[in-house]
Design a protein around this motif. Structure first.
Motif, mmCIF file in Angstrom:
data_model
loop_
_atom_site.group_PDB
_atom_site.id
_atom_site.type_symbol
_atom_site.label_atom_id
_atom_site.label_comp_id
_atom_site.label_asym_id
_atom_site.label_seq_id
_atom_site.Cartn_x
_atom_site.Cartn_y
_atom_site.Cartn_z
ATOM 1 N N CYS A 62 47.422 40.871 34.891
ATOM 2 C CA CYS A 62 46.502 41.846 34.295
ATOM 3 C C CYS A 62 46.425 41.662 32.780
ATOM 4 O O CYS A 62 46.383 42.634 32.032
ATOM 5 C CB CYS A 62 46.935 43.259 34.645
ATOM 6 S SG CYS A 62 48.712 43.526 34.468
ATOM 7 N N ASN A 102 44.227 43.595 30.160
ATOM 8 C CA ASN A 102 44.430 45.038 29.986
ATOM 9 C C ASN A 102 45.485 45.218 28.904
ATOM 10 O O ASN A 102 46.646 44.876 29.112
ATOM 11 C CB ASN A 102 44.890 45.659 31.300
ATOM 12 C CG ASN A 102 45.047 47.168 31.218
ATOM 13 O OD1 ASN A 102 45.190 47.734 30.135
ATOM 14 N ND2 ASN A 102 45.038 47.819 32.366
ATOM 15 N N THR A 155 38.629 39.975 36.872
ATOM 16 C CA THR A 155 39.928 40.526 37.264
ATOM 17 C C THR A 155 40.636 39.621 38.259
ATOM 18 O O THR A 155 41.846 39.360 38.142
ATOM 19 C CB THR A 155 39.746 41.928 37.872
ATOM 20 O OG1 THR A 155 39.157 42.790 36.894
ATOM 21 C CG2 THR A 155 41.079 42.506 38.314
ATOM 22 N N ARG A 156 39.878 39.103 39.230
ATOM 23 C CA ARG A 156 40.490 38.239 40.241
ATOM 24 C C ARG A 156 40.920 36.901 39.641
ATOM 25 O O ARG A 156 41.939 36.340 40.022
ATOM 26 C CB ARG A 156 39.497 37.997 41.390
ATOM 27 C CG ARG A 156 39.042 39.261 42.111
ATOM 28 C CD ARG A 156 40.167 39.965 42.833
ATOM 29 N NE ARG A 156 40.631 39.241 44.001
ATOM 30 C CZ ARG A 156 40.103 39.357 45.217
ATOM 31 N NH1 ARG A 156 39.051 40.148 45.409
ATOM 32 N NH2 ARG A 156 40.610 38.694 46.240
#
Length: 323
Positions: free
Chosen positions: A257, A260, A297-298
């Motif tokens: 992630c 983020n 995201t993936r």
């Protein structure tokens, strides 16, 4: 590819980065199994029709091979998770025994997070492999192999040769984000995944307060009204969140992630944004021509879950020498 090139079966293959490392060291990937749809598509784009987009429990080897390599799910072992010994994914590593019995490889390579080596699953796997192989395990640090980030990964190598061993560190040279991002456009241009999310007005206000190498503590000190309550109640528990990457020295571990800012030190050293997908891939030493399939995201998850190719190649060279 030479007819004598060792055949490799890759289980839990992800986007195919460990397969890529073995291929670059002269091996032939004959089967790569990955059940995540996007990761399997990424793997197939780069490796071809050898990819099986299924659960390893629901398929079997198509032929014998020289090596079986595997990166089973790490969520049940990682210190960043709950480390639940009852996590059903923990037992997936034991599927290797069925594959080893069927494919009769000369060596097996298992990659995971460092705590995996202390798990019950690893203990059981090691015990069963020792009935067939010489087994050695070790935690390797990516910075010892030329990777631009600090990352500790466990490798278990089981070989029919009595010489099972791990690669020694190499000259890491100058490894840092500045070196990793050489020749990339300074600003994200959207080309080849050089893209990052646009921060919200609140996030932008927070990022503007971060000095070089700063983190959430600088925001708390300068503008506590911009900080969520959780920062105040646990201000010293986790210090890397909302942190700027430092130009010099290896970056922190790249998680799945990394786009983020609340998940780690992933804010650009100078600009008020998190690092781009391409910048993250460069920190993992993934070549620019490696293709990814899926949402941002993936793709970030595929990068964060992957074995840095420079480390993978060092392991592949060592394993090839066991033949």
């Amino acid at each position: 590819m030479s007819a004598a090139a060792p055949r490799v079966v890759d289980l839990f293959a992800g986007a195919g980065l460990l397969s890529y490392a073995f291929r670059e060291e002269g091996c032939q990937i004959t089967q790569a199994v990955e059940m995540d749809r996007c990761a399997a598509q990424s793997c197939a784009v780069n490796l071809g029709e050898v990819v099986c987009p299924v659960d390893v429990r629901h398929t079997a080897p198509v032929n014998s091979c020289g090596f079986v390599v595997a990166g089973p799910p790490c969520q049940g072992f990682s210190t960043l998770g709950k480390r639940n010994p009852s996590d059903r994914r923990n037992g997936l590593s034991l599927e290797l025994i069925r594959w080893v019995d069927a494919a009769t490889p000369a060596a097996v390579v298992v990659e995971n997070v460092a705590p995996f080596l202390d798990s019950a699953a690893c203990s059981t796997l090691t015990q069963q492999l020792r009935a067939r192989f010489t087994v050695h395990s070790e935690v390797l640090s990516t910075v010892d192999f030329g990777v631009h980030q600090r990352r500790r990964r466990a490798f278990l190598v089981a070989a029919r040769s009595a010489r099972a061993f791990m690669p020694g560190q190499v000259d890491s040279g100058c490894r840092n984000p500045r070196e990793a991002w050489r020749h990339l456009p300074v600003r994200p241009d959207g080309h080849n995944l050089h893209i990052a999310p646009v921060p919200s007005p609140l996030a932008l206000s927070q990022m503007r307060l971060l000095p070089p190498g700063g983190d959430k503590r600088d925001i708390l000190r300068q503008a506590p009204e911009l900080a969520p309550p959780s920062w105040i109640t646990c201000s010293d528990a986790v210090t890397d969140v909302w942190g700027r990457i430092r130009w010099e020295g290896p970056a922190n571990t790249l998680r799945t992630c990394f786009q983020n800012p609340s998940k780690g030190r992933y804010i650009h050293p100078e600009q008020n944004r998190v690092i781009t997908i391409r910048e993250g891939a460069r920190l993992q030493t993934i070549p620019d021509d490696w293709q990814f399939v899926g949402s941002r995201t993936r793709v970030a998850a595929q990068i964060g879950n992957g074995v840095p190719p420079l480390l993978g190649r060092a392991v592949a060279r060592t394993v090839r020498d066991l033949l």
